[in-house]
Design a protein around this motif. Structure first.
Motif, PDB file in Angstrom:
ATOM      1  N   TRP A   1       0.874  -1.211  -0.083  1.00  0.00           N
ATOM      2  CA  TRP A   1      -0.061  -0.044   0.071  1.00  0.00           C
ATOM      3  C   TRP A   1       0.951   1.338   0.101  1.00  0.00           C
ATOM      4  N   PHE A   2       1.732   1.354   0.945  1.00  0.00           N
ATOM      5  CA  PHE A   2       2.448   2.615   1.100  1.00  0.00           C
ATOM      6  C   PHE A   2       3.199   3.217   0.029  1.00  0.00           C
ATOM      7  N   LYS A   3       3.883   2.252  -0.686  1.00  0.00           N
ATOM      8  CA  LYS A   3       4.752   2.553  -1.891  1.00  0.00           C
ATOM      9  C   LYS A   3       3.952   3.361  -3.054  1.00  0.00           C
ATOM     10  N   ASN A   4       2.652   3.287  -3.145  1.00  0.00           N
ATOM     11  CA  ASN A   4       1.580   3.979  -3.990  1.00  0.00           C
ATOM     12  C   ASN A   4       1.079   4.926  -3.429  1.00  0.00           C
ATOM     13  N   HIS A   5       0.647   4.875  -2.140  1.00  0.00           N
ATOM     14  CA  HIS A   5      -0.206   5.990  -1.753  1.00  0.00           C
ATOM     15  C   HIS A   5       0.474   6.865  -0.434  1.00  0.00           C
ATOM     16  N   GLY A   6       1.614   6.562  -0.178  1.00  0.00           N
ATOM     17  CA  GLY A   6       2.305   7.080   1.098  1.00  0.00           C
ATOM     18  C   GLY A   6       1.808   6.634   2.201  1.00  0.00           C
ATOM     19  N   GLY A   7       2.334   7.050   3.366  1.00  0.00           N
ATOM     20  CA  GLY A   7       1.898   6.666   4.677  1.00  0.00           C
ATOM     21  C   GLY A   7       2.872   6.936   5.823  1.00  0.00           C
ATOM     22  N   ASN A   8       2.589   6.555   6.924  1.00  0.00           N
ATOM     23  CA  ASN A   8       3.106   6.926   8.216  1.00  0.00           C
ATOM     24  C   ASN A   8       3.651   5.615   8.893  1.00  0.00           C
ATOM     25  N   ILE A   9       4.859   5.469   9.303  1.00  0.00           N
ATOM     26  CA  ILE A   9       5.282   4.358  10.036  1.00  0.00           C
ATOM     27  C   ILE A   9       5.768   4.793  11.547  1.00  0.00           C
ATOM     28  N   VAL A  10       5.260   4.345  12.483  1.00  0.00           N
ATOM     29  CA  VAL A  10       5.926   4.686  13.884  1.00  0.00           C
ATOM     30  C   VAL A  10       6.445   3.465  14.472  1.00  0.00           C
ATOM     31  N   ASN A  11       7.654   3.395  14.907  1.00  0.00           N
ATOM     32  CA  ASN A  11       8.146   2.291  15.570  1.00  0.00           C
ATOM     33  C   ASN A  11       8.379   2.495  16.805  1.00  0.00           C
ATOM     34  N   ILE A  12       7.773   1.508  18.117  1.00  0.00           N
ATOM     35  CA  ILE A  12       7.904   1.849  19.240  1.00  0.00           C
ATOM     36  C   ILE A  12       9.338   1.375  19.838  1.00  0.00           C
ATOM     37  N   SER A  13      10.134   2.287  20.397  1.00  0.00           N
ATOM     38  CA  SER A  13      11.300   1.751  20.505  1.00  0.00           C
ATOM     39  C   SER A  13      11.734   1.668  22.078  1.00  0.00           C
ATOM     40  N   ALA A  14      13.055   1.690  22.402  1.00  0.00           N
ATOM     41  CA  ALA A  14      13.356   1.891  23.922  1.00  0.00           C
ATOM     42  C   ALA A  14      14.527   2.430  24.160  1.00  0.00           C
ATOM     43  N   THR A  15      14.940   2.836  25.359  1.00  0.00           N
ATOM     44  CA  THR A  15      16.339   3.561  25.510  1.00  0.00           C
ATOM     45  C   THR A  15      17.200   2.820  26.074  1.00  0.00           C
ATOM     46  N   LEU A  16      16.856   1.379  26.197  1.00  0.00           N
ATOM     47  CA  LEU A  16      17.928   0.343  26.708  1.00  0.00           C
ATOM     48  C   LEU A  16      19.218   0.290  26.197  1.00  0.00           C
ATOM     49  N   GLY A  17      19.496   0.505  25.126  1.00  0.00           N
ATOM     50  CA  GLY A  17      20.999   0.652  24.163  1.00  0.00           C
ATOM     51  C   GLY A  17      21.650   1.720  24.730  1.00  0.00           C
ATOM     52  N   TYR A  18      21.155   2.895  25.091  1.00  0.00           N
ATOM     53  CA  TYR A  18      21.786   4.296  25.165  1.00  0.00           C
ATOM     54  C   TYR A  18      22.912   4.100  25.925  1.00  0.00           C
ATOM     55  N   ARG A  19      22.632   3.402  27.244  1.00  0.00           N
ATOM     56  CA  ARG A  19      23.456   3.180  28.130  1.00  0.00           C
ATOM     57  C   ARG A  19      24.026   1.643  28.647  1.00  0.00           C
ATOM     58  N   GLY A  20      23.784   0.697  27.499  1.00  0.00           N
ATOM     59  CA  GLY A  20      23.954  -0.622  27.955  1.00  0.00           C
ATOM     60  C   GLY A  20      23.259  -1.154  29.178  1.00  0.00           C
ATOM     61  N   GLN A  21      22.069  -0.941  29.186  1.00  0.00           N
ATOM     62  CA  GLN A  21      21.195  -1.317  30.329  1.00  0.00           C
ATOM     63  C   GLN A  21      21.230  -2.820  30.819  1.00  0.00           C
ATOM     64  N   GLY A  22      21.719  -2.776  32.122  1.00  0.00           N
ATOM     65  CA  GLY A  22      22.137  -4.291  32.421  1.00  0.00           C
ATOM     66  C   GLY A  22      20.938  -5.342  32.437  1.00  0.00           C
ATOM     67  N   LEU A  23      21.209  -6.574  31.961  1.00  0.00           N
ATOM     68  CA  LEU A  23      20.370  -7.743  31.805  1.00  0.00           C
ATOM     69  C   LEU A  23      19.264  -7.574  30.823  1.00  0.00           C
ATOM     70  N   GLN A  24      19.765  -6.612  29.724  1.00  0.00           N
ATOM     71  CA  GLN A  24      19.044  -6.336  28.546  1.00  0.00           C
ATOM     72  C   GLN A  24      19.713  -6.531  27.268  1.00  0.00           C
ATOM     73  N   VAL A  25      20.739  -7.291  26.964  1.00  0.00           N
ATOM     74  CA  VAL A  25      21.525  -7.204  25.820  1.00  0.00           C
ATOM     75  C   VAL A  25      20.537  -7.623  24.776  1.00  0.00           C
ATOM     76  N   HIS A  26      19.653  -8.200  24.975  1.00  0.00           N
ATOM     77  CA  HIS A  26      19.088  -9.013  23.721  1.00  0.00           C
ATOM     78  C   HIS A  26      17.899  -7.779  23.270  1.00  0.00           C
TER      79      HIS A  26
END
Ligand code: HXC
Ligand code: NAP
Length: 301
Positions: free
Chosen positions: A159-184
């Motif tokens: 759809w989006f290729k021919n009509h445009g659109g908006n994607i929002v990904n829900i992320s997290a800040t875990l990687g910014y400081r190497g949060q413990g027990l959260q490497v995955h």
């Protein structure tokens, strides 16, 4: 516990369970998404459910899609009753592109268009790297990162290729400081942040904007519970966060609404960190996290 005196603007309404709000005060025009259609992975619970509700309260119809169809059906009923808009529950696993393709085909058959994709589905648990199995790491990467790519690609091609659109990904800040027990999960979300920029560059000329919201600790969610949120709240650890509290699901939905709507029409490839400033100041204490992890493991035995 006595609630500390709060300064600053009022916090929007939220409910700690997977139910719709009993009252809601619009801060954007109620017509902001009028007659648009949003496809929300993981929209049957937590932050995804509140995103669906807030979008529907702004005139949007939604598809909520994940693995547990019974829970999705119950959520869809509540969402339609609260908003008067259509909500279609569809079963898919974001690790299986054929299941995504079938759900997107069904969306287009039933609703005739697709304007917004929210990649919210994710899996997470606390686990130190040396106890994490190869398959445990792979599973989270497959759900969070490959799932985001799979769903984005299917929606773009259909759809989006021919009509445009908006994607929002829900992320997290875990990687910014190497949060413990959260490497995955930290690794998976960092890859997603790169993916946000790559796809923004490649798909911008087709009229597709790609952005992310990176929540901090959000009360009333499975993610919060799994990462020890309740015990941290009891410890008053939130005092270390600049805004001194957990965020709520409605606040995440408002950030997502901003990025998914014409309110942000010249924004693409950006990551909106919505964490009360938490990642800059919160503790990242391995011994505390290991203590929480081992007490949870004992309880589960
Ligand atoms: C260590 C674990 C584990 C745990 C599963 N595994 N749970 N390892 N600790 N608690 C390992 C399993 O042993 C297995 O490896 C591998 O992971 C796959 O497990 P399955 O149960 O077969 O996977 P699956 O059924 O696909 O379920 C995926 C899941 C599950 C991620 C494991 O928890 C899930 O469906 N979660 C969805 C809900 C969720 O996580 N919500 C929170 C999102 S919050 P082996 O080697 O044994 O085969 C979030 C928060 C971000 O992302 C930040 C907050 C601040
Ligand atoms: P949640 O309620 O557990 O939401 C995760 C959703 O993903 C569930 O509805 C689940 O539904 C779906 N899902 C999981 N695996 C799937 C798969 N393979 N295919 C399709 N759907 C799948 O947790 P949440 O806390 O609201 O998290 C929502 C989002 O916010 C996630 O991206 C998370 O990383 C992010 N986040 C949350 C926090 C927080 O404090 N809660 C902080 C930072 C980031 P099914 O089980 O039905 O499949």
């Amino acid at each position: 516990m006595v609630e500390p005196q709060r300064r600053g603007e009022p916090v929007p309404e939220d409910i700690g369970t997977d139910d719709c709000l009993t009252s809601y005060t619009h801060i954007y025009s109620p017509d902001l998404l009028k007659d648009q259609v949003a496809f929300i992975t993981g929209g049957g619970s937590g932050i995804g459910l509140r995103i669906a509700e807030i979008f529907m309260r702004h005139g949007c119809d939604t598809v909520i899609a994940s693995r547990n169809l019974d829970r999705l059906k119950e959520a869809a009923q509540k969402l339609s009753a609260a908003s008067g808009r259509r909500c279609i529950p569809l079963c898919l696993d974001v690790r299986q592109p054929e299941s995504i393709a079938a759900a997107v085909d069904e969306t287009l058959r039933e609703l005739g268009r697709l304007d917004i994709l929210i990649n919210n589905a994710a899996g997470n648990f606390l686990c130190p790297a040396d106890s994490l199995s190869f398959n445990g790491f792979k599973t989270v990467i497959e759900i969070d990162t490959m799932g985001t790519f799979n769903t984005s690609k299917v929606v773009y091609e259909k759809w989006f290729k021919n009509h445009g659109g908006n994607i929002v990904n829900i992320s997290a800040t875990l990687g910014y400081r190497g949060q413990g027990l959260q490497v995955h999960a930290g690794t998976a979300k960092a890859a997603n942040d790169a993916m946000t920029r790559h796809l923004a560059v490649e798909w911008g000329p087709s009229g597709v904007r790609v952005n992310s919201v990176a929540p901090g600790p959000i009360s009333g969610t499975e993610g919060f519970r799994r990462l020890g949120g309740l015990s941290r709240e009891a410890d008053a650890e939130f005092q270390s966060i600049p805004l001194q509290r957990a965020g709520n699901k409605t606040e995440m939905a408002h950030c997502t609404l901003f990025l998914a709507s014409k309110a942000s029409s010249y924004v693409t490839g950006s990551i909106l960190v919505a964490d009360g400033g938490s990642w800059m100041t919160s503790a990242n204490d391995i011994s505390v996290l290991l203590g929480f992890w081992s007490s949870e493991k004992k309880r589960d035995k």
